[in-house]
Design an enzyme around this catalytic site. Structure first.
Site, PDB file in Angstrom:
ATOM      1  N   LYS A 164       0.441   1.581   2.936  1.00  0.00           N
ATOM      2  CA  LYS A 164       1.095   2.760   3.481  1.00  0.00           C
ATOM      3  C   LYS A 164       0.075   3.857   3.704  1.00  0.00           C
ATOM      4  CE  LYS A 164       4.707   3.624   4.611  1.00  0.00           C
ATOM      5  NZ  LYS A 164       5.360   3.346   5.909  1.00  0.00           N
ATOM      6  N   TYR A 190      -0.044  -4.614   9.098  1.00  0.00           N
ATOM      7  CA  TYR A 190       0.266  -3.978   7.830  1.00  0.00           C
ATOM      8  C   TYR A 190      -0.922  -4.058   6.884  1.00  0.00           C
ATOM      9  CZ  TYR A 190       2.241  -2.594   3.473  1.00  0.00           C
ATOM     10  OH  TYR A 190       2.463  -1.920   2.299  1.00  0.00           O
ATOM     11  N   ASP A 214      -6.349   4.401  -1.115  1.00  0.00           N
ATOM     12  CA  ASP A 214      -5.922   3.423  -2.123  1.00  0.00           C
ATOM     13  C   ASP A 214      -6.971   2.334  -2.090  1.00  0.00           C
ATOM     14  OD1 ASP A 214      -4.883   1.232  -3.433  1.00  0.00           O
ATOM     15  OD2 ASP A 214      -2.907   1.322  -2.471  1.00  0.00           O
TER      16      ASP A 214
HETATM   17  C1  F6R Z   1       4.451   0.096  -0.664  1.00  0.00           C
HETATM   18  C2  F6R Z   1       3.666  -0.699  -1.596  1.00  0.00           C
HETATM   19  C3  F6R Z   1       4.322  -1.778  -2.353  1.00  0.00           C
HETATM   20  C4  F6R Z   1       3.934  -3.144  -1.785  1.00  0.00           C
HETATM   21  C5  F6R Z   1       4.651  -4.285  -2.545  1.00  0.00           C
HETATM   22  C6  F6R Z   1       4.231  -5.668  -2.060  1.00  0.00           C
HETATM   23  O1  F6R Z   1       3.668   1.061  -0.063  1.00  0.00           O
HETATM   24  O2  F6R Z   1       2.479  -0.519  -1.731  1.00  0.00           O
HETATM   25  O3  F6R Z   1       5.702  -1.606  -2.408  1.00  0.00           O
HETATM   26  O4  F6R Z   1       4.236  -3.203  -0.435  1.00  0.00           O
HETATM   27  O5  F6R Z   1       4.351  -4.208  -3.924  1.00  0.00           O
HETATM   28  O6  F6R Z   1       2.867  -5.733  -2.106  1.00  0.00           O
HETATM   29  P1  F6R Z   1       2.029  -7.010  -1.647  1.00  0.00           P
HETATM   30  O7  F6R Z   1       2.409  -7.313  -0.222  1.00  0.00           O
HETATM   31  O8  F6R Z   1       0.620  -6.549  -1.786  1.00  0.00           O
HETATM   32  O9  F6R Z   1       2.415  -8.121  -2.583  1.00  0.00           O
HETATM   33 MG    MG Z   2      -1.645  -0.033  -3.090  1.00  0.00          MG
HETATM   34 MG    MG Z   3      -0.277   4.403  -2.371  1.00  0.00          MG
END
Ligand code: F6R
Ligand code: MG
Ligand code: MG
Length: 364
Positions: free
Chosen positions: A230, A227, A13
């Protein structure tokens, strides 16, 4: 250069469009352009699932070949520049380092590779998932290669009747262990039922010793120690003539089993089988998706893809996944929709405990 063929699927990603939902077409174009000018490959396809860019490549150099890994890395770097330029979300998020060190394993991207002798006809399926993690393949791989209620061939095809050997990785203690099915079935299930800790890394035919399936087992958060997104996994499965039929490899996904991931990598949700076009996780950043692309390998070339889950026979699985999503969502922040504390990717618990420190009192 031998005449054995290697099928490498390397994914990352490197920026989402919009948010963590999908890959911008400019990144797909750039990956295609970059791979087309390489002389290392026999063939390639660029595929997407959600916000993940998947490079599906054939070549003659074996697994863990540094120049092939560098090529994939360079593609991701080049696409990241475009993602940054367009201010796409989380540009470069899966690239844990600035410098390539000879192998993309451990650097963020997910890798599934197998070297094989191309059979007279070589059907393979590349499974790609988004908003989940490597343990998501435990259930379907077990069904494909271990469960006679899924794979009729285990019972009625002499070429499958000896069963399969499962190689399982322990994420916590970083070790591997093999199980021979059917006799080790109960032992295997003790481990792979714990999808957060153990994942099936490969499967081989016991009759021929041939490689049957490989999956990516990179755990980004363990690698980075924090973190960073994923570990949306990929998996390659060989089919037919001594392996599960294509339909036996696809059948487990008629049951949208619960996987960890979804919103903020911190929730259980159903794995919804979809076409590539429908792999745009939207509802609560999900539900988690799986795409299955079929290819016939032909003298090193990829003939395909066949986008299997675009088939209407998966409509009911999608409906069921929607119903399960409704049910799970109603739990809001409560387990078992939310993962338990050990497995959550995001948590505010330490800060909240800190804030409330003075308010906790001993029980007399
Ligand atoms: C799960 C994923 C999304 C983000 C969520 C918050 O794998 O990619 O659910 O965790 O959109 O994203 P941030 O922390 O980047 O605002
Ligand atoms: Mg992403
Ligand atoms: Mg992904």
């Amino acid at each position: 250069m031998g005449d054995r063929l290697t099928l490498s699927v390397i994914k990352a990603d490197i920026g989402g469009f919009v948010g963590h939902c999908s890959v911008h077409p400019a990144l797909v174009d750039e990956a295609q352009r970059y791979l087309a000018q390489s002389t290392l490959l026999e063939d390639f396809r660029v595929a997407t699932v959600g916000d993940d860019l998947n490079l599906i490549m054939t070549h003659r150099h074996g697994v863990d070949h540094a120049p092939v890994h560098r090529l994939a890395w360079d593609v991701f770097i080049s696409c990241t520049a475009i993602a940054r330029d367009k201010k796409l979300y989380g540009a470069g998020q899966d690239l844990l380092s600035d410098a390539f060190s000879g192998n993309v394993r451990g650097m963020g991207p997910g890798v599934a590779e197998m070297e094989l002798e191309e059979r007279e006809s070589e059907p393979v399926v590349v499974f790609m998932a988004d908003k989940t993690s490597p343990g998501a393949w435990n259930y379907p791989l077990y069904k494909m290669f271990g469960d006679p209620f899924n794979t009729a061939g285990l019972v009625i095809d002499p070429k499958l009747h000896d069963g399969f050997r499962f190689e399982v990785q322990d994420f916590l203690e970083y070790r591997l262990v093999d199980f021979d099915l059917p006799e080790d079935m109960y032992d295997l299930l003790v481990f792979i039922g714990a999808t957060g800790r153990f994942a099936i890394k490969s499967v081989r035919s016991r009759q021929t010793g041939l490689i049957a399936a490989v999956s990516s087992t990179q755990k980004l958060n363990l690698l980075a120690g924090r973190y960073v997104g994923k570990d949306d996994p990929v998996c390659i499965v060989r089919c037919q003539n001594g392996f599960p039929a294509v339909g036996e490899a696809l059948e487990p996904f008629a049951m949208p089993h619960l996987v960890s991931g979804w919103m903020r990598g911190s929730h259980w949700g159903p794995l919804m089988p979809v076409s590539q076009a429908d792999a745009r996780p939207t509802r609560f950043d999900g539900p988690p998706r799986v795409v299955a692309l079929g290819f016939q390998l032909c003298r090193g070339k990829l003939v395909g893809p066949q986008d299997f889950f675009s088939d209407i026979s998966y409509d009911r699985a999608r409906q069921t996944a929607g119903t399960i999503a409704d049910y799970m969502r109603q739990h809001g922040p409560f387990e078992p929709h939310r993962l338990d504390l050990d497995q959550m990717e995001y948590t505010t618990l330490p800060q909240v405990v800190q804030k409330l420190q003075g308010r906790f009192r001993a029980i007399s």
